[in-house]
Enzyme design. Structure first.
Site, short mmCIF file in Angstrom:
data_model
loop_
_atom_site.label_atom_id
_atom_site.label_comp_id
_atom_site.label_asym_id
_atom_site.label_seq_id
_atom_site.Cartn_x
_atom_site.Cartn_y
_atom_site.Cartn_z
N SER A 127 42.50 -8.36 -63.18
CA SER A 127 41.47 -8.14 -62.48
C SER A 127 41.88 -6.62 -62.14
CB SER A 127 41.06 -8.45 -61.68
OG SER A 127 39.95 -8.40 -61.10
N GLU A 129 40.53 -5.85 -59.39
CA GLU A 129 40.79 -5.70 -57.76
C GLU A 129 41.66 -5.57 -57.37
OE1 GLU A 129 37.61 -5.86 -56.26
OE2 GLU A 129 38.30 -6.34 -55.07
N TYR A 151 41.33 -12.81 -53.58
CA TYR A 151 41.07 -12.91 -54.72
C TYR A 151 41.79 -11.92 -55.01
CZ TYR A 151 39.13 -12.01 -59.15
OH TYR A 151 39.15 -11.84 -60.91
O1 G4F Z 1 29.43 -7.20 -58.74
P1 G4F Z 1 30.61 -6.79 -57.44
O2 G4F Z 1 30.23 -8.65 -57.18
O3 G4F Z 1 31.74 -7.28 -57.53
P2 G4F Z 1 33.90 -7.15 -57.42
O4 G4F Z 1 33.19 -7.27 -55.88
O5 G4F Z 1 33.55 -5.39 -58.31
O6 G4F Z 1 34.46 -7.92 -58.51
C1 G4F Z 1 33.97 -7.93 -59.80
O7 G4F Z 1 34.83 -7.77 -60.93
C2 G4F Z 1 36.45 -7.52 -60.58
C3 G4F Z 1 36.72 -6.24 -61.41
O8 G4F Z 1 37.12 -5.34 -60.67
C4 G4F Z 1 36.34 -8.95 -60.87
F1 G4F Z 1 37.98 -9.23 -60.83
C5 G4F Z 1 35.86 -9.91 -60.08
O9 G4F Z 1 35.47 -11.52 -60.94
C6 G4F Z 1 33.97 -9.61 -60.31
O10 G4F Z 1 34.14 -10.47 -61.41
O11 G4F Z 1 30.37 -6.02 -56.56
C7 G4F Z 1 30.58 -5.13 -57.06
C8 G4F Z 1 30.55 -3.73 -55.72
C9 G4F Z 1 31.46 -4.05 -54.64
O12 G4F Z 1 32.03 -3.26 -54.12
C10 G4F Z 1 30.46 -4.58 -53.84
O13 G4F Z 1 30.99 -4.17 -52.29
O14 G4F Z 1 29.11 -3.86 -55.33
C11 G4F Z 1 29.20 -4.12 -53.63
N1 G4F Z 1 27.67 -4.59 -53.66
C12 G4F Z 1 26.95 -4.01 -52.87
N2 G4F Z 1 25.59 -4.58 -52.62
C13 G4F Z 1 27.31 -6.19 -53.62
C14 G4F Z 1 26.05 -5.80 -53.38
N3 G4F Z 1 28.15 -6.86 -54.13
C15 G4F Z 1 27.34 -8.20 -54.21
N4 G4F Z 1 27.88 -9.58 -55.42
N5 G4F Z 1 26.40 -8.43 -53.50
C16 G4F Z 1 24.96 -7.20 -53.04
O15 G4F Z 1 24.98 -8.16 -52.53
#
Ligand code: G4F
Length: 327
Positions: A127, A129, A151
């Site tokens: 990933s 990440e 993670y």
């Molecule tokens: O959609 P996210 O939760 O994805 P994240 O953390 O980038 O991880 C995903 O992608 C990775 C690949 O780089 C995978 F390995 C992993 O398994 C997963 O699929 O969050 C994306 C961004 C983050 O910076 C988070 O802080 O969106 C920001 N965010 C802002 N508000 C939020 C929110 N994320 C989530 N989930 N929920 C919110 O309310």
């Protein structure tokens, strides 16, 4: 008929990959964990040709039994605790499944296949990440890692374990370093789907606001359907290797909101969005941008769906689904 085993078949990527492998004539097996897992039915409905078998990345003997039963040509290890925010609350479980789970799967392949002429090809879902607090932009296969979550740290362990089994035992073990990839099948906990579903519900009068965390975060977001094609291409190569899979474009959560609300003709988006500390992470990955030159030149892979197309696809799908549920 080639035989494939997919762990995490009930996740977004597992479901797209299962469809792709079945359409390419694979005898496809999916590993399902837990007793009477309700998500198994989704896979049965979408891809009835897939045979589901029991197994758990926390249980080596179940993995050995799965590899013995399936006798796979290809194993795709997609199973993981994949929600970064959850990994802060359950770090040990994440390390066990997302990290040690990779080692157990590789051990199962090594033990069952033997070290001589082991023909099983292994794909590890690494990933972006792992890049975390990025050392250079854009990130490619040579960029060093600096994970920012339990993670991310678990994925780094899985990645280096894959490389180590390739180097130690000559396994055909490949690692795909995939940047964020989304679709209408994405879980509601991830930001893209939380937004597309929230927009649909607001449009239909079922919800008033979406509450998010860090709106400044930026990601390289692609379409999951394109990314499973890359997984398959990686395992068709004579030599195992590591590949970055990304679009090369970065967009912020704000841009995601702009496009998603515009797709439902709800503007300005600021009227419908709150930000709350609850959704902030103890350490954040601020920005990711991938360089998939190696995948393009060696695999002939490139993404087909643009970011605006992806956002529109997700909003339209959620509008249709929420309207159907409300009827
Ligand atoms: O959609 P996210 O939760 O994805 P994240 O953390 O980038 O991880 C995903 O992608 C990775 C690949 O780089 C995978 F390995 C992993 O398994 C997963 O699929 O969050 C994306 C961004 C983050 O910076 C988070 O802080 O969106 C920001 N965010 C802002 N508000 C939020 C929110 N994320 C989530 N989930 N929920 C919110 O309310």
């Amino acid at each position: 008929m080639p035989r494939a085993l997919i762990t995490g078949i009930d996740g977004q990527d597992g479901r797209y990959l299962a469809e792709l492998l079945v359409s390419r004539g694979y005898e496809t097996f999916g590993m399902i964990r837990g007793q009477n897992n309700p998500r198994a039915q989704i896979v049965r409905d979408e891809t009835p040709a897939v045979e589901l078998i029991e197994g758990d990345l926390q249980d080596l003997s179940s993995l050995i039994a799965a590899v013995e039963y399936v006798q796979p040509d290809e194993v795709y290890n997609l199973g993981a605790i994949s929600f970064v925010a959850l990994s802060f609350r359950q770090p040990e479980l994440t390390a066990d499944i997302t990290g040690l789970g990779v080692l157990r799967m590789l051990e199962a392949i090594r033990v069952v296949g033997g070290t001589q002429d082991n023909r099983v090809r292994f794909y590890q879902a690494s990933s972006s990440e792992m890049f975390g607090k990025v050392r250079q932009t854009p990130q490619n296969e040579e960029t060093s890692f600096h994970p920012r979550s339990p993670y991310g740290a678990a994925k780094v362990f899985g990645h280096y374990t894959t490389v180590n089994y390739r180097e130690s035992y000559g396994l055909h073990a490949t690692s795909g370093i995939l940047f964020n990839h989304e679709s209408p099948r994405r879980g509601l906990e991830f930001v893209t789907r939380k937004v597309s579903n929230g927009v649909a519900r607001i449009k239909l009068g079922l919800q008033e606001k979406i509450t998010l965390g860090n709106l400044e975060a930026a990601r390289d977001w692609g379409f999951a359907g394109d990314y499973v094609e890359a997984m398959w291409l990686m395992l068709q190569q004579d030599e195992p290797d590591d590949y970055v899979i990304a679009t090369g474009e970065t967009h912020s959560v704000r841009e995601l909101l702009e496009l998603a609300f515009a797709a439902a003709e709800l503007e300005p988006w600021e009227n419908y969005v709150d930000s709350d500390e609850r959704f902030m992470r103890p350490a954040e990955v601020d920005i990711l941008t991938g360089d998939a030159t190696k995948a393009r030149t060696r695999l002939g892979w490139k993404p087909k769906v643009s970011f605006p197309e992806l956002v529109r696809m997700m909003v339209e799908s959620d509008l249709a689904e929420e309207a159907r549920k409300a009827r």
